[in-house]
Enzyme design. Structure first.
Site, mmCIF file in Angstrom:
data_model
loop_
_atom_site.group_PDB
_atom_site.id
_atom_site.type_symbol
_atom_site.label_atom_id
_atom_site.label_comp_id
_atom_site.label_asym_id
_atom_site.label_seq_id
_atom_site.Cartn_x
_atom_site.Cartn_y
_atom_site.Cartn_z
ATOM 1 N N GLY A 1 0.836 -1.196 0.000
ATOM 2 C CA GLY A 1 0.000 0.000 0.000
ATOM 3 C C GLY A 1 0.867 1.240 0.000
ATOM 4 O O GLY A 1 1.982 1.234 -0.528
ATOM 5 N N GLU A 2 0.357 2.324 0.586
ATOM 6 C CA GLU A 2 1.048 3.612 0.689
ATOM 7 C C GLU A 2 1.241 4.294 -0.661
ATOM 8 O O GLU A 2 1.774 5.383 -0.744
ATOM 9 C CB GLU A 2 2.429 3.477 1.350
ATOM 10 C CG GLU A 2 2.435 2.839 2.713
ATOM 11 C CD GLU A 2 3.848 2.658 3.277
ATOM 12 O OE1 GLU A 2 4.826 3.152 2.657
ATOM 13 O OE2 GLU A 2 3.982 2.016 4.344
ATOM 14 N N GLY A 3 0.824 3.648 -1.761
ATOM 15 C CA GLY A 3 1.099 4.184 -3.087
ATOM 16 C C GLY A 3 2.440 3.738 -3.643
ATOM 17 O O GLY A 3 2.885 4.253 -4.678
#
Length: 349
Positions: free
Chosen positions: A314-316
């Protein structure tokens, strides 16, 4: 607080003449036809988004939205809720994976408090758009009110006012948000819950089964037969997911390239695409997450990811890792010689 979110109208990028011109430009480069594979597909897509045969990548930005989820009360995560605010602190200190990859790729990074169950106070580098201190437990009641959902989406749309470039990616942080994303996915796609849930932050198989049962019971509790997207989002979503959906719609309205990350970000896109299907014209799917449901999401949307690296952070992070390939796709179109300019014989010449 707005009672509803005004959904912008997204125009399709379809342009037969421009598409033909881009194909000609791509095929005239000094290479066998189609030999750059997906880079050629990306170049054509970005050219259609930017309405030019000379597309470029300017000042890419990643927006990471963080929010907490009341459904963690159902013991659906391997980590405690406090990890959400602790990881936001890590983002602000520059120590998370997304910080490393954003620096490496010269990508601007925005960190947004969409609804974390923590008081950060006034902090440099943190955008305070807190709707509430986390959503409610959707196993018992709707995660948010319609007004809260609209507020989160409006905040997301307004974030785009500060973005100067033409590429924006999205990331998220929120313990419990794979459960929210799986619930949204199930109701929106009507795929079985068992095909939507995964390990999230690292649940053992019995934990994944428990998550599945929590979602199934919640769907029954809410009698969630209505797939109206904003209702689904308010019932099962998170403030960070709603904020990302609003930001996506605003970015597509501005004809920006949308870099789509993994499972949670794609759940926001499921909502946005149901509201405005043409948004998919603007989306570049960075990778296929190792979270089980993500492959199914991508298949449902009939899209092809750039990377398959087993990521599920996640987190980009997947979005930023794909940036060099976006640069490559426009740079070959802008900078490669043509057969004529390089005095190279073309096929059949």
């Amino acid at each position: 607080m707005p009672s509803s979110f005004l959904v912008p109208v997204i125009s399709s990028t379809h342009d037969a003449a421009l598409s033909a011109a881009l194909t000609t430009a791509i095929n005239n480069k000094t290479k066998p036809t189609g030999s750059l594979g997906m880079l050629e597909t990306l170049a054509r897509q970005i050219g259609l988004i930017q309405q030019t045969v000379q597309p470029n990548i300017v000042a890419p930005t990643l927006i990471v939205c963080a929010g907490d989820h009341g459904v963690v009360a159902e013991n659906i995560s391997a980590y405690p809720q406090s990890v959400t605010w602790q990881m936001v602190e890590n983002f602000l200190a520059g120590g998370a994976a997304i910080n490393v990859f954003a620096r490496q790729n010269h990508c601007a990074l925005y960190i947004v408090d969409a609804g974390v169950n923590h008081d950060f106070g006034m902090r440099e580098g943190l955008l305070d758009r807190k709707v509430a201190y986390g959503t409610r437990n959707f196993a018992q009641e709707a995660a948010m009110s319609a007004e809260q959902c609209a507020q989160a989406m409006q905040y997301g749309a307004e974030l785009l006012a500060g973005v100067k470039g033409n590429v924006v990616g999205f990331g998220e942080m929120g313990i419990g948000n794979t459960t929210a994303a799986a619930a949204i996915m199930h109701v929106m796609t009507q795929l079985p819950v068992a095909e939507c849930v995964g390990a999230g932050t690292g649940l053992a198989p019995e934990g994944v089964l428990h998550k599945q049962r929590v979602i199934e019971a919640a769907v029954t509790h809410h009698a969630a037969e209505n797939t109206e997207p904003l209702e689904v989002l308010a019932t099962f979503g998170g403030f960070e997911i709603a904020m990302i959906a609003g930001a996506m719609l605003a970015a597509a309205e501005r004809r920006m390239i949308l870099l789509i990350d993994g499972f949670i970000v794609t759940s926001a896109l499921l909502v946005a695409a149901r509201l405005q299907p043409a948004i998919l014209d603007y989306c570049v799917f960075a990778h296929c997450s190792d979270e089980q449901g993500h492959r199914q999401m991508l298949a449902y949307l009939h899209v092809q990811p750039i990377l398959q690296m087993g990521l599920r952070l996640g987190e980009g992070t997947g979005s930023v890792l794909a940036l060099p390939l976006l640069h490559a796709s426009v740079n070959f179109l802008r900078e490669m010689a043509t057969f004529d300019s390089a005095a190279v014989s073309n096929k059949g010449a």
